[in-house]
Design an enzyme around this catalytic site. Structure first.
Site, PDB file in Angstrom:
ATOM      1  NE  ARG A  10      15.793   1.050   2.907  1.00 26.90           N
ATOM      2  CZ  ARG A  10      15.507   0.384   4.007  1.00 26.90           C
ATOM      3  NH1 ARG A  10      14.798   0.939   4.964  1.00 26.90           N
ATOM      4  NH2 ARG A  10      15.925  -0.846   4.169  1.00 26.90           N
ATOM      5  CB  CYS A  11      10.097   1.102  -2.906  1.00 27.60           C
ATOM      6  SG  CYS A  11       8.828   0.245  -3.858  1.00 27.60           S
ATOM      7  N   GLY A  12      11.998  -0.879  -4.993  1.00 29.61           N
ATOM      8  CA  GLY A  12      12.310  -1.157  -6.393  1.00 29.61           C
ATOM      9  C   GLY A  12      11.222  -0.695  -7.341  1.00 29.61           C
TER      10      GLY A  12
END
Length: 111
Positions: A10-12
């Site tokens: 979920r982390c760019g």
């Protein structure tokens, strides 16, 4: 080259780092650390290899991290193992070393 990424999909920043590893042709092992948290011993080993203190690997934007500001390294590691959202990401390990890939391009130093 083999690489292990402690990854949050979920982390760019984590996704960008994974893309850099893939583009570089690395054989990547993905550890979704929120689902499979590293142990205290594993975290201690990773941070030692990276030359970071556990506090430097603490995700200070998390409310629970504020309570650990004056905690010992051992207590920070225990908290991270119990509540892995406290681990700053992404951590990447290769035979050449470990980096906290913030920004993602830091991973290039260990490829």
């Amino acid at each position: 080259m083999n690489a292990t990424i402690y990854h949050n999909p979920r982390c760019g920043t984590s996704r960008s780092t994974l893309a850099l590893l893939t583009e570089a042709g690395a054989d990547v092992t993905i550890v979704e650390y929120l689902r499979h948290p590293p142990t205290v011993a594993e975290l201690a080993r990773i941070y030692a290899r990276a030359g970071l203190s556990p506090r430097e690997g603490l995700r200070m934007t998390e409310p629970a991290a504020r309570a650990l500001v004056d905690a010992s390294d051992a207590d920070v590691l225990k908290a991270m193992a119990i509540d892995p959202i406290l681990i700053q990401r992404p951590l990447v390990e290769t035979p050449k070393g470990v980096v906290l890939a913030r920004p993602p391009e830091r991973v290039l130093a260990i490829l």
